[in-house]
Design a protein around this motif. Structure first.
Motif, PDB file in Angstrom:
ATOM      1  N   LEU A 103       0.828  -1.215   0.000  1.00 34.34           N
ATOM      2  CA  LEU A 103       0.000   0.000   0.000  1.00 34.34           C
ATOM      3  C   LEU A 103       0.862   1.264   0.000  1.00 34.34           C
ATOM      4  O   LEU A 103       0.571   2.225  -0.716  1.00 34.34           O
ATOM      5  CB  LEU A 103      -0.954  -0.017   1.188  1.00 34.34           C
ATOM      6  N   GLY A 104       1.930   1.258   0.794  1.00 35.14           N
ATOM      7  CA  GLY A 104       2.822   2.419   0.839  1.00 35.14           C
ATOM      8  C   GLY A 104       3.512   2.669  -0.485  1.00 35.14           C
ATOM      9  O   GLY A 104       3.621   3.819  -0.940  1.00 35.14           O
ATOM     10  N   CYS A 105       3.959   1.601  -1.131  1.00 34.56           N
ATOM     11  CA  CYS A 105       4.626   1.767  -2.425  1.00 34.56           C
ATOM     12  C   CYS A 105       3.636   2.164  -3.513  1.00 34.56           C
ATOM     13  O   CYS A 105       3.997   2.871  -4.456  1.00 34.56           O
ATOM     14  CB  CYS A 105       5.388   0.505  -2.791  1.00 34.56           C
ATOM     15  N   TYR A 106       2.388   1.748  -3.367  1.00 30.67           N
ATOM     16  CA  TYR A 106       1.369   2.249  -4.289  1.00 30.67           C
ATOM     17  C   TYR A 106       1.201   3.760  -4.102  1.00 30.67           C
ATOM     18  O   TYR A 106       1.036   4.498  -5.072  1.00 30.67           O
ATOM     19  CB  TYR A 106       0.028   1.536  -4.097  1.00 30.67           C
ATOM     20  N   GLY A 107       1.289   4.225  -2.851  1.00 32.28           N
ATOM     21  CA  GLY A 107       1.246   5.666  -2.590  1.00 32.28           C
ATOM     22  C   GLY A 107       2.423   6.390  -3.242  1.00 32.28           C
ATOM     23  O   GLY A 107       2.264   7.487  -3.800  1.00 32.28           O
ATOM     24  N   VAL A 108       3.608   5.784  -3.180  1.00 32.18           N
ATOM     25  CA  VAL A 108       4.784   6.344  -3.864  1.00 32.18           C
ATOM     26  C   VAL A 108       4.501   6.428  -5.362  1.00 32.18           C
ATOM     27  O   VAL A 108       4.751   7.446  -5.999  1.00 32.18           O
ATOM     28  CB  VAL A 108       6.047   5.496  -3.589  1.00 32.18           C
ATOM     29  N   ASN A 109       3.950   5.358  -5.911  1.00 29.30           N
ATOM     30  CA  ASN A 109       3.605   5.306  -7.326  1.00 29.30           C
ATOM     31  C   ASN A 109       2.660   6.449  -7.694  1.00 29.30           C
ATOM     32  O   ASN A 109       2.877   7.162  -8.682  1.00 29.30           O
ATOM     33  CB  ASN A 109       2.966   3.945  -7.626  1.00 29.30           C
ATOM     34  N   ALA A 110       1.625   6.629  -6.899  1.00 28.71           N
ATOM     35  CA  ALA A 110       0.640   7.678  -7.182  1.00 28.71           C
ATOM     36  C   ALA A 110       1.267   9.070  -7.088  1.00 28.71           C
ATOM     37  O   ALA A 110       0.994   9.943  -7.926  1.00 28.71           O
ATOM     38  CB  ALA A 110      -0.549   7.558  -6.222  1.00 28.71           C
ATOM     39  N   ALA A 111       2.120   9.285  -6.092  1.00 32.40           N
ATOM     40  CA  ALA A 111       2.778  10.585  -5.934  1.00 32.40           C
ATOM     41  C   ALA A 111       3.718  10.865  -7.104  1.00 32.40           C
ATOM     42  O   ALA A 111       3.757  11.992  -7.629  1.00 32.40           O
ATOM     43  CB  ALA A 111       3.530  10.633  -4.609  1.00 32.40           C
ATOM     44  N   VAL A 112       4.478   9.860  -7.506  1.00 31.36           N
ATOM     45  CA  VAL A 112       5.393  10.038  -8.645  1.00 31.36           C
ATOM     46  C   VAL A 112       4.591  10.285  -9.919  1.00 31.36           C
ATOM     47  O   VAL A 112       4.957  11.143 -10.732  1.00 31.36           O
ATOM     48  CB  VAL A 112       6.342   8.820  -8.776  1.00 31.36           C
ATOM     49  N   LEU A 113       3.519   9.555 -10.097  1.00 38.91           N
ATOM     50  CA  LEU A 113       2.670   9.763 -11.272  1.00 38.91           C
ATOM     51  C   LEU A 113       2.142  11.190 -11.301  1.00 38.91           C
ATOM     52  O   LEU A 113       2.210  11.873 -12.333  1.00 38.91           O
ATOM     53  CB  LEU A 113       1.515   8.759 -11.286  1.00 38.91           C
ATOM     54  N   HIS A 114       1.640  11.640 -10.177  1.00 38.12           N
ATOM     55  CA  HIS A 114       1.119  13.007 -10.099  1.00 38.12           C
ATOM     56  C   HIS A 114       2.214  14.029 -10.431  1.00 38.12           C
ATOM     57  O   HIS A 114       1.999  14.960 -11.225  1.00 38.12           O
ATOM     58  CB  HIS A 114       0.536  13.281  -8.707  1.00 38.12           C
ATOM     59  N   GLY A 115       3.386  13.855  -9.836  1.00 39.01           N
ATOM     60  CA  GLY A 115       4.494  14.775 -10.099  1.00 39.01           C
ATOM     61  C   GLY A 115       4.961  14.726 -11.537  1.00 39.01           C
ATOM     62  O   GLY A 115       5.275  15.764 -12.139  1.00 39.01           O
ATOM     63  N   ALA A 116       5.017  13.535 -12.103  1.00 36.47           N
ATOM     64  CA  ALA A 116       5.455  13.402 -13.491  1.00 36.47           C
ATOM     65  C   ALA A 116       4.479  14.063 -14.449  1.00 36.47           C
ATOM     66  O   ALA A 116       4.871  14.656 -15.460  1.00 36.47           O
ATOM     67  CB  ALA A 116       5.639  11.928 -13.846  1.00 36.47           C
ATOM     68  N   LEU A 117       3.189  13.989 -14.121  1.00 36.93           N
ATOM     69  CA  LEU A 117       2.177  14.612 -14.981  1.00 36.93           C
ATOM     70  C   LEU A 117       2.112  16.124 -14.797  1.00 36.93           C
ATOM     71  O   LEU A 117       2.011  16.868 -15.780  1.00 36.93           O
ATOM     72  CB  LEU A 117       0.795  14.001 -14.690  1.00 36.93           C
ATOM     73  N   THR A 118       2.167  16.597 -13.541  1.00 40.53           N
ATOM     74  CA  THR A 118       1.941  18.018 -13.274  1.00 40.53           C
ATOM     75  C   THR A 118       3.228  18.840 -13.244  1.00 40.53           C
ATOM     76  O   THR A 118       3.280  19.918 -13.825  1.00 40.53           O
ATOM     77  CB  THR A 118       1.180  18.215 -11.956  1.00 40.53           C
ATOM     78  N   LEU A 119       4.258  18.346 -12.580  1.00 42.26           N
ATOM     79  CA  LEU A 119       5.496  19.123 -12.462  1.00 42.26           C
ATOM     80  C   LEU A 119       6.392  18.966 -13.681  1.00 42.26           C
ATOM     81  O   LEU A 119       6.928  19.953 -14.196  1.00 42.26           O
ATOM     82  CB  LEU A 119       6.266  18.721 -11.196  1.00 42.26           C
ATOM     83  N   LEU A 120       6.567  17.728 -14.116  1.00 42.05           N
ATOM     84  CA  LEU A 120       7.431  17.475 -15.273  1.00 42.05           C
ATOM     85  C   LEU A 120       6.681  17.565 -16.590  1.00 42.05           C
ATOM     86  O   LEU A 120       7.297  17.620 -17.650  1.00 42.05           O
ATOM     87  CB  LEU A 120       8.089  16.097 -15.142  1.00 42.05           C
ATOM     88  N   GLU A 121       5.354  17.549 -16.506  1.00 42.36           N
ATOM     89  CA  GLU A 121       4.479  17.611 -17.673  1.00 42.36           C
ATOM     90  C   GLU A 121       4.811  16.548 -18.714  1.00 42.36           C
ATOM     91  O   GLU A 121       4.810  16.792 -19.922  1.00 42.36           O
ATOM     92  CB  GLU A 121       4.500  19.020 -18.298  1.00 42.36           C
ATOM     93  N   LEU A 122       5.090  15.340 -18.216  1.00 45.80           N
ATOM     94  CA  LEU A 122       5.356  14.217 -19.114  1.00 45.80           C
ATOM     95  C   LEU A 122       4.056  13.733 -19.736  1.00 45.80           C
ATOM     96  O   LEU A 122       2.992  13.855 -19.130  1.00 45.80           O
ATOM     97  CB  LEU A 122       5.995  13.059 -18.339  1.00 45.80           C
ATOM     98  N   PRO A 123       4.127  13.181 -20.935  1.00 45.19           N
ATOM     99  CA  PRO A 123       2.923  12.564 -21.512  1.00 45.19           C
ATOM    100  C   PRO A 123       2.479  11.390 -20.631  1.00 45.19           C
ATOM    101  O   PRO A 123       3.285  10.805 -19.895  1.00 45.19           O
ATOM    102  CB  PRO A 123       3.391  12.061 -22.884  1.00 45.19           C
ATOM    103  N   GLY A 124       1.215  11.039 -20.714  1.00 45.00           N
ATOM    104  CA  GLY A 124       0.640  10.018 -19.854  1.00 45.00           C
ATOM    105  C   GLY A 124       1.410   8.709 -19.820  1.00 45.00           C
ATOM    106  O   GLY A 124       1.693   8.168 -18.748  1.00 45.00           O
ATOM    107  N   ALA A 125       1.757   8.166 -20.985  1.00 45.74           N
ATOM    108  CA  ALA A 125       2.451   6.876 -21.028  1.00 45.74           C
ATOM    109  C   ALA A 125       3.823   6.977 -20.366  1.00 45.74           C
ATOM    110  O   ALA A 125       4.229   6.065 -19.636  1.00 45.74           O
ATOM    111  CB  ALA A 125       2.581   6.387 -22.469  1.00 45.74           C
TER     112      ALA A 125
END
Length: 153
Positions: A103-125
């Motif tokens: 569960l904790g690592c899923y939280g890490v995954n979600a946080a990294v996904l959010h940061g990659a999409l919003t801060l780094l503005e990476l494409p979804g894939a």
């Protein structure tokens, strides 16, 4: 009946190692490769259960997904415990830690996904790939050093 001694230098083979001994001599890269193999197996098992529950048993996609993830996590726990880390910790000690780690690592995954999409503005894939890698590495490290740690660690 042949009572001759074996030729000099040849002796009986040593006893086969126990499962824990067999894995304890693995390098870190070999353990990580095994961890990745377990990931493939648990993904296939979990996805198969999802498809069966949704299309064979008629469950809703959400319930089928939950069932598949539970089976995948169970497969991952069992294989990681024995095949990857050769842990001798009791299930009583390691299973709750495993659930918290997942569960904790899923939280890490979600946080990294959010940061990659919003801060780094990476494409979804690309963002999904970065997040998935963060989950895999963090889950390996937590399993290696916390969940399935050997007494000498």
């Amino acid at each position: 009946m042949n009572t001759a001694l074996p030729p000099r230098g040849l002796t009986a083979a040593p006893p086969a190692p126990t499962p824990g001994e067999a894995c304890s001599g693995l390098s870190e890269s070999q353990k990580f490769a095994r961890f990745l193999m377990v990931g493939v197996v648990n993904t296939i098992a979990g996805y198969s259960v999802i498809l069966f529950l949704q299309y064979g048993a008629g469950l809703t996609p959400l319930l089928a997904n939950a069932g598949g993830y539970l089976v995948g996590w169970a497969v991952s726990y069992g294989l990681s415990r024995r095949f990857v880390f050769a842990s001798k910790r009791s299930h009583w000690d390691s299973l709750p830690s495993y659930v918290v780690a997942a569960l904790g690592c899923y939280g890490v995954n979600a946080a990294v996904l959010h940061g990659a999409l919003t801060l780094l503005e990476l494409p979804g894939a690309a963002a999904q790939a970065v997040a998935m890698a963060s989950y895999t590495v963090s889950f390996y490290l937590v399993n290696r050093y916390v969940v399935f740690r050997h007494p000498d660690h």
